[in-house]
Design a protein around this motif. Structure first.
Motif, PDB file in Angstrom:
ATOM      1  N   PHE A 108       0.555  -1.474  -0.216  1.00 39.78           N
ATOM      2  CA  PHE A 108      -0.174  -0.004   0.137  1.00 39.78           C
ATOM      3  C   PHE A 108       0.857   1.630   0.182  1.00 39.78           C
ATOM      4  CE2 PHE A 108      -3.952  -2.377   2.410  1.00 39.78           C
ATOM      5  CZ  PHE A 108      -3.687  -3.397   1.315  1.00 39.78           C
ATOM      6  N   TRP A 109       1.913   0.704   0.680  1.00 40.88           N
ATOM      7  CA  TRP A 109       2.599   2.476   0.342  1.00 40.88           C
ATOM      8  C   TRP A 109       3.377   2.226  -1.122  1.00 40.88           C
ATOM      9  CZ3 TRP A 109       8.818   2.310  -1.420  1.00 40.88           C
ATOM     10  CH2 TRP A 109       8.895   3.183  -0.781  1.00 40.88           C
ATOM     11  N   GLN A 110       3.727   1.315  -1.785  1.00 44.54           N
ATOM     12  CA  GLN A 110       3.553   1.637  -2.718  1.00 44.54           C
ATOM     13  C   GLN A 110       2.879   2.236  -3.877  1.00 44.54           C
ATOM     14  OE1 GLN A 110       2.414  -0.340  -6.557  1.00 44.54           O
ATOM     15  NE2 GLN A 110       3.534   0.959  -7.099  1.00 44.54           N
ATOM     16  N   MET A 117       3.830   9.516  -7.013  1.00 41.90           N
ATOM     17  CA  MET A 117       4.655  10.437  -7.125  1.00 41.90           C
ATOM     18  C   MET A 117       5.286  10.345  -7.867  1.00 41.90           C
ATOM     19  SD  MET A 117       3.662  12.362  -4.962  1.00 41.90           S
ATOM     20  CE  MET A 117       1.845  11.680  -4.857  1.00 41.90           C
ATOM     21  N   ALA A 118       5.645   9.313  -7.786  1.00 39.14           N
ATOM     22  CA  ALA A 118       7.104   8.451  -9.094  1.00 39.14           C
ATOM     23  C   ALA A 118       6.234   9.003 -10.579  1.00 39.14           C
ATOM     24  CB  ALA A 118       7.649   7.459  -9.240  1.00 39.14           C
ATOM     25  N   HIS A 144      12.636  12.015  -4.096  1.00 41.57           N
ATOM     26  CA  HIS A 144      13.614  11.783  -2.955  1.00 41.57           C
ATOM     27  C   HIS A 144      13.475  11.238  -1.642  1.00 41.57           C
ATOM     28  CE1 HIS A 144      17.066  12.912  -1.199  1.00 41.57           C
ATOM     29  NE2 HIS A 144      17.800  12.726  -1.912  1.00 41.57           N
ATOM     30  N   ARG A 145      12.384  12.087  -1.118  1.00 38.80           N
ATOM     31  CA  ARG A 145      12.100  11.250   0.550  1.00 38.80           C
ATOM     32  C   ARG A 145      11.646  10.208   0.279  1.00 38.80           C
ATOM     33  NH1 ARG A 145       8.252  10.489   3.973  1.00 38.80           N
ATOM     34  NH2 ARG A 145       6.438   9.893   2.170  1.00 38.80           N
ATOM     35  N   LEU A 146      11.283   9.738  -0.269  1.00 36.60           N
ATOM     36  CA  LEU A 146      10.522   8.308  -0.755  1.00 36.60           C
ATOM     37  C   LEU A 146      11.428   7.209  -1.122  1.00 36.60           C
ATOM     38  CD1 LEU A 146       7.405   8.906  -2.655  1.00 36.60           C
ATOM     39  CD2 LEU A 146       6.826   7.838   0.029  1.00 36.60           C
ATOM     40  N   ASP A 151      15.253   2.859   1.118  1.00 32.95           N
ATOM     41  CA  ASP A 151      16.319   3.421   1.564  1.00 32.95           C
ATOM     42  C   ASP A 151      17.065   2.179   2.834  1.00 32.95           C
ATOM     43  OD1 ASP A 151      18.952   2.506   0.443  1.00 32.95           O
ATOM     44  OD2 ASP A 151      19.714   4.176   2.482  1.00 32.95           O
ATOM     45  N   ARG A 152      16.387   3.216   3.583  1.00 37.50           N
ATOM     46  CA  ARG A 152      15.830   2.122   4.710  1.00 37.50           C
ATOM     47  C   ARG A 152      15.706   1.123   5.993  1.00 37.50           C
ATOM     48  NH1 ARG A 152      15.091   8.483   4.974  1.00 37.50           N
ATOM     49  NH2 ARG A 152      13.134   7.761   5.815  1.00 37.50           N
ATOM     50  N   ARG A 153      14.473   0.837   4.967  1.00 33.37           N
ATOM     51  CA  ARG A 153      14.118   0.117   5.217  1.00 33.37           C
ATOM     52  C   ARG A 153      15.112  -1.001   4.562  1.00 33.37           C
ATOM     53  NH1 ARG A 153      10.324  -3.225   7.957  1.00 33.37           N
ATOM     54  NH2 ARG A 153       9.220  -4.305   6.688  1.00 33.37           N
TER      55      ARG A 153
END
Length: 237
Positions: A108-110, A117-118, A144-146, A151-153
């Protein structure tokens, strides 16, 4: 899936990041399918026969002749199709509740974040007839934020939900286009490693290659008819 699929699933499709989700999933699951192209640059998504499957006039959509109870079922919205195929086959979508929640969060994040956003970044950076600096900056920064979130995940796990899943399948078609979104993948080394792992999968390669020649037929940045259909036309009715 208790019995092999004997009749192919109809995949109504055009080679885009959302279409790739389902071509990849069908390849990963080994399900037989037939492709019915939906040329979104020529308005085929507004045809009555397609709207009967996908009332939002967006592809992809599927028609499974061997749905629940053996009866046909159609499914639209790429996330819902991924969930349906995951349940049908028992693949890439955990049966246990904790595992399923883990996958669904990132699916759902995607659907709500990375894809829209992309997509807006693509539109304002590449397709918009007028270059609007505020819009370009707004969506480039949000993408960029996403990527930073992703990346952190991925810093301590190989895939978004731990094991490879429909969450990764949902994201890969968008994330592989990072350059078009104005991103520098070197800023996101864990995403870069994930991209390499996912894109190396044979089924992903086959799914991304499906009808690839159609993607080159229309230049959405310059084709006035395609731009009218995608960015201006309203369906009749």
């Amino acid at each position: 899936m208790s019995q092999p699929q004997s009749r192919p699933i109809q995949l109504h499709y055009w080679p885009t990041p959302n279409g790739w989700k389902i071509s990849i999933m069908l390849e990963e699951c080994g399900l037989p399918y037939e492709v019915i192209p939906v040329n979104i640059g020529r308005g085929e998504q507004f045809k009555p026969e397609f709207l009967a499957l996908s009332p939002n006039n967006k592809m992809p959509a599927i028609l499974d002749p061997e749905g629940p109870g053996g009866a046909p079922i159609s499914v639209f919205e790429s996330g819902a199709i991924l969930q349906y195929l995951g349940r049908k086959t028992g693949l890439f979508y955990p049966a246990d509740e904790r595992g399923r929640v883990e996958v669904e969060q990132w699916l759902f994040w995607q659907m709500a974040g990375l894809g829209p956003m992309a997509g807006q970044a693509h539109h304002f950076r590449i397709y918009a007839p007028e270059k609007i600096p505020y819009a370009i900056e707004r969506y480039t920064k949000e993408v960029h934020r996403l990527y930073g979130v992703m990346d952190r995940r991925l810093a301590d796990r190989p895939f978004l939900a731990g094991d490879y899943s429909i969450a990764d399948i949902a994201c890969i078609g968008w994330a592989k286009l990072w350059e078009r979104q104005g991103q520098d993948i070197k800023e996101f080394p864990h995403v870069a490693g994930w991209l390499e792992r996912v894109l190396a999968r044979p089924a992903v390669k086959r799914g991304l290659a499906l009808n690839a020649e159609d993607r080159a037929k229309i230049d959405f940045a310059t084709d006035a008819q395609a731009q009218s259909v995608l960015f201006g036309q309203r369906p009749a009715g």
